[in-house]
Each structure stands twice: as C-alpha cells, then as structure tokens.
Motif scaffolding. Structure first.
Motif, PDB file in Angstrom:
ATOM      1  N   GLN A 159       0.845  -1.188   0.000  1.00 15.27           N
ATOM      2  CA  GLN A 159       0.000   0.000   0.000  1.00 15.27           C
ATOM      3  C   GLN A 159       0.883   1.240   0.000  1.00 15.27           C
ATOM      4  N   THR A 160       0.369   2.314  -0.557  1.00 20.75           N
ATOM      5  CA  THR A 160       1.067   3.592  -0.556  1.00 20.75           C
ATOM      6  C   THR A 160       0.359   4.509   0.430  1.00 20.75           C
ATOM      7  N   VAL A 161       1.135   5.125   1.297  1.00 25.36           N
ATOM      8  CA  VAL A 161       0.577   6.052   2.283  1.00 25.36           C
ATOM      9  C   VAL A 161       1.147   7.431   1.994  1.00 25.36           C
ATOM     10  N   LEU A 162       0.275   8.423   1.870  1.00 21.31           N
ATOM     11  CA  LEU A 162       0.685   9.804   1.647  1.00 21.31           C
ATOM     12  C   LEU A 162       0.120  10.664   2.764  1.00 21.31           C
ATOM     13  N   PRO A 163       0.887  10.881   3.823  1.00 20.50           N
ATOM     14  CA  PRO A 163       0.375  11.702   4.918  1.00 20.50           C
ATOM     15  C   PRO A 163       0.163  13.149   4.477  1.00 20.50           C
ATOM     16  N   VAL A 164      -0.931  13.724   4.900  1.00 17.16           N
ATOM     17  CA  VAL A 164      -1.218  15.131   4.654  1.00 17.16           C
ATOM     18  C   VAL A 164      -1.462  15.768   6.011  1.00 17.16           C
ATOM     19  N   PHE A 165      -0.653  16.757   6.347  1.00 17.29           N
ATOM     20  CA  PHE A 165      -0.771  17.426   7.638  1.00 17.29           C
ATOM     21  C   PHE A 165      -1.469  18.762   7.418  1.00 17.29           C
ATOM     22  N   TYR A 166      -2.732  18.814   7.755  1.00 12.99           N
ATOM     23  CA  TYR A 166      -3.541  20.003   7.537  1.00 12.99           C
ATOM     24  C   TYR A 166      -3.751  20.726   8.859  1.00 12.99           C
ATOM     25  N   ASP A 167      -3.236  21.935   8.944  1.00 14.28           N
ATOM     26  CA  ASP A 167      -3.412  22.790  10.120  1.00 14.28           C
ATOM     27  C   ASP A 167      -2.827  22.157  11.386  1.00 14.28           C
ATOM     28  N   VAL A 168      -1.749  21.394  11.212  1.00 10.12           N
ATOM     29  CA  VAL A 168      -1.061  20.787  12.344  1.00 10.12           C
ATOM     30  C   VAL A 168       0.418  20.650  11.978  1.00 10.12           C
TER      31      VAL A 168
END
Length: 72
Positions: free
Chosen positions: A3-12
């Motif tokens: 699996q591919t994981v793409l973390p997105v950090f929104y307002d943190v």
C-alpha cells in the motif's frame, strides 16, 4: 501489504504528531486520565501513539506551505 501512504498534515505541525506534543499531548493526557483503569484501552492508546509517530516519520505534504491548497 503493498500500500502507498501519503500523509497530509492540515493545520497541524508534523512534529506535534511525531512527538505527540501540543494539542496531541493534551488529547492523550485527557484520554489516559479517563481510561487509566482500562488495560485494553491503554494498550490501544500505545498502538495509536506508535501509528502517529510512524505516519509523521513518512514524507508527506505540510499544507501550511501552500495557500488554500495551492502552491504559492
């Protein structure tokens, strides 16, 4: 599991996620206080802490570096 994981950090801040500091520390402290007598939930808490650390250690996008989801 391939699996591919793409973390997105929104307002943190990703370092707050990695170190469980700031609002993450406050949330974990409150949860620990409420669940301190429940060993099963405390084990789950430790797994969540590790999962957040692992996710924050991955390369991802920090959306504080873009305006309204678009690059400057």
């Amino acid at each position: 599991m391939d699996q591919t994981v793409l973390p997105v950090f929104y307002d943190v801040d990703p370092s707050d996620v990695r170190k469980q500091s700031g609002i993450f520390a406050e949330a974990f402290v409150e949860y620990e206080r409420e669940q301190r007598f429940n060993a099963e939930l405390m084990g789950k808490l430790q797994r969540w802490r590790q999962a957040l650390t692992d996710a924050a250690n991955l390369s991802g996008w920090d959306l504080r570096d873009v305006a309204n989801g678009k690059s400057f």
